[in-house]
Write an enzyme that holds these catalytic residues in place. Structure first.
Site, PDB file in Angstrom:
ATOM      1  N   HIS A 121     -16.684 -50.405  20.326  1.00  0.00           N
ATOM      2  CA  HIS A 121     -17.008 -48.985  20.200  1.00  0.00           C
ATOM      3  C   HIS A 121     -17.151 -48.525  18.757  1.00  0.00           C
ATOM      4  O   HIS A 121     -17.584 -47.382  18.525  1.00  0.00           O
ATOM      5  CB  HIS A 121     -15.972 -48.131  20.937  1.00  0.00           C
ATOM      6  CG  HIS A 121     -16.569 -46.925  21.578  1.00  0.00           C
ATOM      7  ND1 HIS A 121     -15.919 -46.180  22.544  1.00  0.00           N
ATOM      8  CD2 HIS A 121     -17.768 -46.310  21.407  1.00  0.00           C
ATOM      9  CE1 HIS A 121     -16.684 -45.184  22.928  1.00  0.00           C
ATOM     10  NE2 HIS A 121     -17.818 -45.235  22.254  1.00  0.00           N
ATOM     11  N   ASP A 144     -14.119 -42.110  27.501  1.00  0.00           N
ATOM     12  CA  ASP A 144     -13.266 -43.175  26.969  1.00  0.00           C
ATOM     13  C   ASP A 144     -11.827 -42.919  27.388  1.00  0.00           C
ATOM     14  O   ASP A 144     -11.420 -41.771  27.573  1.00  0.00           O
ATOM     15  CB  ASP A 144     -13.369 -43.158  25.435  1.00  0.00           C
ATOM     16  CG  ASP A 144     -12.966 -44.459  24.773  1.00  0.00           C
ATOM     17  OD1 ASP A 144     -12.108 -45.173  25.322  1.00  0.00           O
ATOM     18  OD2 ASP A 144     -13.487 -44.757  23.684  1.00  0.00           O
ATOM     19  N   HIS A 146      -9.601 -43.678  25.266  1.00  0.00           N
ATOM     20  CA  HIS A 146      -9.019 -43.458  23.945  1.00  0.00           C
ATOM     21  C   HIS A 146      -9.853 -42.453  23.158  1.00  0.00           C
ATOM     22  O   HIS A 146     -11.065 -42.333  23.368  1.00  0.00           O
ATOM     23  CB  HIS A 146      -8.955 -44.785  23.181  1.00  0.00           C
ATOM     24  CG  HIS A 146      -8.377 -45.910  23.972  1.00  0.00           C
ATOM     25  ND1 HIS A 146      -9.156 -46.731  24.769  1.00  0.00           N
ATOM     26  CD2 HIS A 146      -7.101 -46.347  24.109  1.00  0.00           C
ATOM     27  CE1 HIS A 146      -8.382 -47.624  25.371  1.00  0.00           C
ATOM     28  NE2 HIS A 146      -7.125 -47.422  24.984  1.00  0.00           N
ATOM     29  N   ASP A 148     -10.362 -42.462  19.785  1.00  0.00           N
ATOM     30  CA  ASP A 148     -11.102 -43.124  18.702  1.00  0.00           C
ATOM     31  C   ASP A 148     -11.314 -42.213  17.493  1.00  0.00           C
ATOM     32  O   ASP A 148     -12.369 -42.240  16.856  1.00  0.00           O
ATOM     33  CB  ASP A 148     -12.465 -43.631  19.214  1.00  0.00           C
ATOM     34  CG  ASP A 148     -12.331 -44.725  20.260  1.00  0.00           C
ATOM     35  OD1 ASP A 148     -11.221 -45.273  20.407  1.00  0.00           O
ATOM     36  OD2 ASP A 148     -13.331 -45.022  20.937  1.00  0.00           O
ATOM     37  N   HIS A 161     -12.733 -49.954  15.809  1.00  0.00           N
ATOM     38  CA  HIS A 161     -13.206 -49.325  17.048  1.00  0.00           C
ATOM     39  C   HIS A 161     -12.318 -48.143  17.461  1.00  0.00           C
ATOM     40  O   HIS A 161     -12.667 -47.417  18.397  1.00  0.00           O
ATOM     41  CB  HIS A 161     -13.348 -50.352  18.186  1.00  0.00           C
ATOM     42  CG  HIS A 161     -12.068 -50.786  18.830  1.00  0.00           C
ATOM     43  ND1 HIS A 161     -12.037 -51.359  20.093  1.00  0.00           N
ATOM     44  CD2 HIS A 161     -10.771 -50.757  18.413  1.00  0.00           C
ATOM     45  CE1 HIS A 161     -10.785 -51.650  20.418  1.00  0.00           C
ATOM     46  NE2 HIS A 161     -10.007 -51.295  19.416  1.00  0.00           N
ATOM     47  N   ASP A 252     -17.535 -45.807  27.040  1.00  0.00           N
ATOM     48  CA  ASP A 252     -16.696 -46.996  26.938  1.00  0.00           C
ATOM     49  C   ASP A 252     -16.314 -47.418  28.354  1.00  0.00           C
ATOM     50  O   ASP A 252     -15.787 -46.618  29.133  1.00  0.00           O
ATOM     51  CB  ASP A 252     -15.435 -46.672  26.123  1.00  0.00           C
ATOM     52  CG  ASP A 252     -14.648 -47.902  25.730  1.00  0.00           C
ATOM     53  OD1 ASP A 252     -14.553 -48.842  26.543  1.00  0.00           O
ATOM     54  OD2 ASP A 252     -14.089 -47.924  24.615  1.00  0.00           O
ATOM     55  N   ASP A 254     -13.938 -48.965  29.357  1.00  0.00           N
ATOM     56  CA  ASP A 254     -12.513 -48.829  29.657  1.00  0.00           C
ATOM     57  C   ASP A 254     -12.137 -47.421  30.106  1.00  0.00           C
ATOM     58  O   ASP A 254     -10.979 -47.164  30.449  1.00  0.00           O
ATOM     59  CB  ASP A 254     -11.633 -49.308  28.497  1.00  0.00           C
ATOM     60  CG  ASP A 254     -11.560 -48.361  27.299  1.00  0.00           C
ATOM     61  OD1 ASP A 254     -11.847 -47.158  27.434  1.00  0.00           O
ATOM     62  OD2 ASP A 254     -11.188 -48.837  26.201  1.00  0.00           O
ATOM     63  N   GLU A 297     -17.957 -52.212  25.099  1.00  0.00           N
ATOM     64  CA  GLU A 297     -16.673 -52.865  25.369  1.00  0.00           C
ATOM     65  C   GLU A 297     -16.639 -53.715  26.643  1.00  0.00           C
ATOM     66  O   GLU A 297     -15.565 -54.018  27.156  1.00  0.00           O
ATOM     67  CB  GLU A 297     -15.518 -51.837  25.397  1.00  0.00           C
ATOM     68  CG  GLU A 297     -15.317 -51.099  24.069  1.00  0.00           C
ATOM     69  CD  GLU A 297     -14.628 -51.908  22.989  1.00  0.00           C
ATOM     70  OE1 GLU A 297     -14.280 -53.074  23.229  1.00  0.00           O
ATOM     71  OE2 GLU A 297     -14.430 -51.344  21.880  1.00  0.00           O
TER      72      GLU A 297
END
Length: 347
Positions: A121, A144, A146, A148, A161, A252, A254, A297
């Site tokens: 990412h 996402d 997260h 980031d 990332h 992302d 994830d 990812e």
């Protein structure tokens, strides 16, 4: 929401006409970003390779998109000459992201929507910079687990990332040291023009930044409380109320629950279902504002062969939803006959 509302308020005939033209109108350019040095897991650089091999381009073409593959980004490292504190593999990152930016800019300048296949990412720095260079003022939807949005001073890992959003926004520009070989990239986004969906693993300092600047951020508890449709509409309304900004979606894998996408490096339980991820992208497409999308990812070296297939299939469904595929079936062509069917007066 306003953009979606305008579509719904159109006469049924004009809405139907738009549906019929959706397939022909979608021109897509694909850029591969086989970059994995923004994190520590080997294999994510093969994301573009496995997604192409699984037929992501043919999938888009199958429902009418005009797709051109611009190939993978290639770069040569220019050594910085000094170690930057808490920014791992910085030399590679700076060199690669400059090429990513120019590749995305080229796709958009050719009049196509851009699909960037990652890679980790950290590539969001290059894809969003290129989008900005081509289109100017942007809205960004960051999907996402997260945030980031760590800086080099707040990151617990030094993995790039986890820093792309912080590198892109104007409000955090003064929190960075001078970054050699990054003069091509100037923080240009207002943090108010970024919205998050799917958060469930946010570092302490990241939360401080989100709250300090009043960032539009929908964690999984918000998705559960409000529903994914309401969350997506609120996010788009917050960052692009008049539908005038070109929209960049950075997705992302994830953000999905590990049961839906196990082959990725930083899984977090309790994520979006695949159905929710697809609905987000369907809503984005319906807004008519999408300019570019990242899919990042996917790591084919994590998990079993079955895990990889599940993850890649999920990525394909998310991508095609973003570029116009409809689960209810694609709009039929006018005067199209049902194969094998004859009207009564033709018998």
């Amino acid at each position: 929401m306003n953009a979606i509302r305008r579509i719904l308020q159109q006469p049924a005939k004009s809405v139907f006409a738009r549906l019929l033209s959706d397939q022909a109108a979608c021109r897509v350019g694909v850029v591969g970003v086989p970059f994995e040095k923004g994190q520590r897991n080997t294999g994510v650089s093969r994301g573009p390779e496995v997604l192409r091999a699984a037929g992501v381009i043919q999938d888009l073409s199958s429902f009418g998109c005009d797709v051109k593959d611009y190939g993978d980004v290639k770069y040569e490292v220019v050594p910085v000459g000094k170690q930057l504190s808490n920014m791992r593999e910085y030399d590679d990152f700076a060199a690669c992201m400059e090429k990513v930016s120019s590749s995305v800019k080229q796709v958009l300048s050719d009049g196509r929507l851009c699909l960037s296949l990652g890679g980790d990412h950290s590539m969001g720095v290059g894809t969003i910079d290129g989008h900005y260079q081509a289109k100017g003022d942007l809205a960004v939807l960051w999907i996402d687990a997260h945030a980031d949005i760590n800086t080099s001073a707040t990151s617990p890992t030094g993995n790039l990332h986890g820093m792309p959003v912080a590198l892109l926004v104007k409000e955090l520009a003064d929190y960075w040291p001078y970054l050699p070989n990054m003069d091509w990239q100037v923080p240009m986004l207002s943090i108010k023009n970024i919205a998050y969906i799917g958060l469930r693993s946010v570092d302490e300092y990241e939360r401080l930044i989100l709250e300090k600047f009043g960032v539009t951020a929908f964690a999984m508890e918000d998705v559960e409380r409000l529903g994914v449709h309401e969350v997506t509409q609120r996010a788009l309304e917050a960052i692009n109320p008049n539908g005038e900004r070109s929209l960049h979606v950075s997705f992302d894998i994830d953000s999905l629950d590990p049961l839906e996408a196990p082959s990725t490096g930083t899984t977090e339980r309790g994520g979006l279902s695949l159905r929710e991820g697809v609905h987000i992208m369907e809503t984005v497409f319906a807004s008519g504002t999408l300019g570019a999308m990242d899919l990042v990812e996917v790591n084919p070296l994590i998990g079993s062969e079955k895990d990889v297939k599940i993850t890649v299939d999920a990525a394909k469904q998310v991508v095609r939803a973003g570029f116009g595929y409809k689960r209810r079936g694609m709009p039929p062509l006018l005067n199209q006959e049902i194969p094998g069917y004859q009207k009564a007066d033709q018998k």
